[in-house]
Design an enzyme around this catalytic site. Structure first.
Site, PDB file in Angstrom:
ATOM      1  N   SER A 206      -9.898  -0.674   7.488  1.00  0.00           N
ATOM      2  CA  SER A 206      -9.251  -0.479   6.190  1.00  0.00           C
ATOM      3  C   SER A 206      -8.469  -1.672   5.667  1.00  0.00           C
ATOM      4  O   SER A 206      -7.960  -1.624   4.553  1.00  0.00           O
ATOM      5  CB  SER A 206      -8.339   0.754   6.240  1.00  0.00           C
TER       6      SER A 206
ATOM      7  N   SER B 167      -9.370   1.909   3.485  1.00  0.00           N
ATOM      8  CA  SER B 167      -8.540   2.682   2.597  1.00  0.00           C
ATOM      9  C   SER B 167      -7.573   1.829   1.789  1.00  0.00           C
ATOM     10  O   SER B 167      -6.952   2.307   0.847  1.00  0.00           O
ATOM     11  CB  SER B 167      -7.751   3.724   3.396  1.00  0.00           C
TER      12      SER B 167
ATOM     13  N   LYS C  65       0.834  -1.199   0.000  1.00  0.00           N
ATOM     14  CA  LYS C  65       0.000   0.000   0.000  1.00  0.00           C
ATOM     15  C   LYS C  65       0.875   1.258   0.000  1.00  0.00           C
ATOM     16  O   LYS C  65       1.889   1.324   0.706  1.00  0.00           O
ATOM     17  CB  LYS C  65      -0.906  -0.025   1.230  1.00  0.00           C
TER      18      LYS C  65
END
Length: 516
Positions: A205, A181, A100
């Site tokens: 997330s 997210s 990420k």
């Protein structure tokens, strides 16, 4: 800002594409078997890069990958050299992994958290969690898109959108959210752009994108995995977590991630909990196990899917005990104050470590940047959460301290701990989330269904989601929640359920859902 993804993919896939090994839906064990049989990590890495080139900006255009590591093939060749010399270094050696883009990597790619304000944040250092994966031999393939600033900028945000990467699309139904997210990590792994990926979670997330992209996702106990080098929201709740298409792959990745970090005091005891979590996976792990069941309000189709999952648990020998969740009045407000207060202080501390090219050093400076770049940074939603966080009074504020103490007590001792005690259980199960909602740039995220993430997020306890099947073509997950450091139990139970249910279905890349 960075070399275009397309040019890197073209260079990387120019050779050997015709003989590309199969990578779609392949597990870490499958890839290891291919390499043991003579397929190179270089060929496997090229195959993933070709798949990204064909599907991330073209084809279904998932926008899941924000940057390609220019050294990925060199890392794969190094793995091949180790294998030729008879010195592979474990099950991850040569396996391509995505990270990420709020986690630092030392490969020349920026760590942007999706914001143009961090376009120059090229740290040339690995976050400790990435360093651990490299030491295990993993090939860092690139960085994944995300909800900008890990979805903390606005209450009206559209999950999966960032100014740097655009909008991540759900590979099951393209006009649906991939959820924030860690949306890019979820969509990328579901689409077989890598064997697995790192996400991060503050509240939901990892669990939400894993659930809504048909994946297994683990939010670990806070303090098992270092947060150094991760763009922060909250030192109380942040943690990296693994995402993959199977429980075994998550266990492999997680085992390599655990460890103490002197720069992150929360991890002081992590070494004592390091273990090979794959070794604990057993088909009979549910036999004789007592499990608490939480039934939130949910639509009938999701309830039916949940009942089917409970039937699998019973058939595997589990005893199920109904348990009521605690009242949550005021809990959300307390969590919000904690997150906003820590965002202001923790983000400033992180920005102080960034290269000179990053000129914003405070939350107030980021707010000003967003105003100046509103056309690019705020075309769909604003920054009300940033603005509220900027008005908080710091971690010495009595209101903050009271909110943290109250929320921790209510989520932990009076929440999960109390439910487990009443049920005489070590695990709680409930639906992770409902199916994915449509991505909407006008109204933002519109979701009022069940969510299992808040209590374990606030308490810092582990939370595992495993695919539970489809509801109208959209994935939903089953949550396994336990006490601090209970990952081994959750993974074992989740594995037994997964192997008995076979509930995961690969994505089908529909443009939209049509009425029945």
């Amino acid at each position: 800002m960075r070399r275009p993804i397309a040019s890197l993919l073209l260079a990387a896939t120019a050779c050997g594409a015709a003989a590309a090994p199969p990578v779609a839906e392949r597990s870490i064990a499958d890839l290891a078997a291919q390499m043991a049989a003579g397929t190179s990590s270089t060929a496997i890495t090229r195959a993933y890069l070709s798949r990204i080139a064909a599907m991330d900006r073209r084809g279904p255009a998932l926008h899941a990958v924000i940057a390609i590591n220019p050294s990925a093939l060199a890392e794969a060749r190094a793995s091949d050299a180790r294998r030729r010399a008879g010195r592979p270094i474990g099950p991850l050696d040569g396996v391509p992994i995505l990270v990420k883009d709020n986690i630092e990597t030392a490969d020349g790619t920026a760590t942007t958290a999706g914001s143009l304000a961090l376009a120059g944040n090229v740290p040339r250092r690995d976050a400790p969690v990435v360093a651990r994966l490299r030491r295990a031999g993993a090939v860092i393939l690139g960085k994944t898109n995300l909800s900008e600033w890990a979805n903390i900028r606005s209450t009206a945000s559209m999950s999966g959108w960032s100014a740097v990467g655009g909008l991540v699309r759900n590979p099951y139904v393209l006009d649906r959210t991939a959820c924030g997210s860690s949306s890019g990590s979820g969509a990328a792994v579901a689409a077989s752009f890598a064997a697995a990926a790192l996400g991060t979670e503050t509240d939901g997330s990892v669990i939400c994108p894993a659930s809504m992209n048909g994946l297994v996702g683990l939010k670990p106990t806070v303090g098992l995995v270092s947060r150094t080098g991760v763009v922060p929201i909250s030192h109380s709740q942040d943690t990296p977590g693994p995402m993959a298409r199977s429980v075994r792959d998550v266990a492999i990745l997680f085992s390599a991630m655990i460890g103490s970090d002197p720069a992150d005091p929360a991890t002081a005891q992590a070494g004592a909990h390091a273990r090979d979590h794959v070794a604990a996976l057993r088909l009979d792990a549910l036999r004789g196990r007592r499990i608490g069941v939480v039934r939130p309000k949910m639509p009938a189709e999701l309830a039916n899917r949940f009942e089917a999952a409970l039937g699998v648990l019973r058939a595997q020998g589990a005893t199920l005990v109904e348990v009521a969740p605690p009242a949550r009045t005021g809990l959300g407000d307390a969590e919000t104050l904690v997150l906003q207060t820590e965002l202001k202080t923790d983000l400033a501390a992180y920005l102080a470590t960034t290269p000179p090219a990053v000129t914003a050093r405070t939350l107030e400076a980021l707010i000003a940047f967003n105003v100046a770049e509103a056309a690019r940074e705020m075309p769909y939603f604003g920054q009300d959460v940033f603005e509220e966080a900027a008005r908080t009074k710091g971690t010495d504020d009595p209101a903050y301290r009271a909110a943290r103490a109250a929320s921790l007590r209510r989520a932990g001792a009076e929440g999960i701990d109390a439910m487990l005690r009443r049920a005489g259980a070590t695990i709680i199960v409930q639906p992770s989330y409902g199916p994915a909602w449509p991505s909407d740039p006008v109204y933002g995220d519109q979701y009022d269904g069940p969510s299992a993430s808040q209590l374990p997020a606030i308490a810092g306890y582990p939370h595992l989601t495993v695919p539970m099947g489809l509801v109208r073509g959209l994935p939903v997950g089953l949550s396994f929640i336990g006490p601090a450091y209970g990952e081994a139990d959750l993974l074992a139970a989740g594995y037994a359920y997964e192997q008995a249910s076979h509930a995961r279905t690969p994505p089908h890349y529909l443009k939209t859902l049509t009425p029945d």
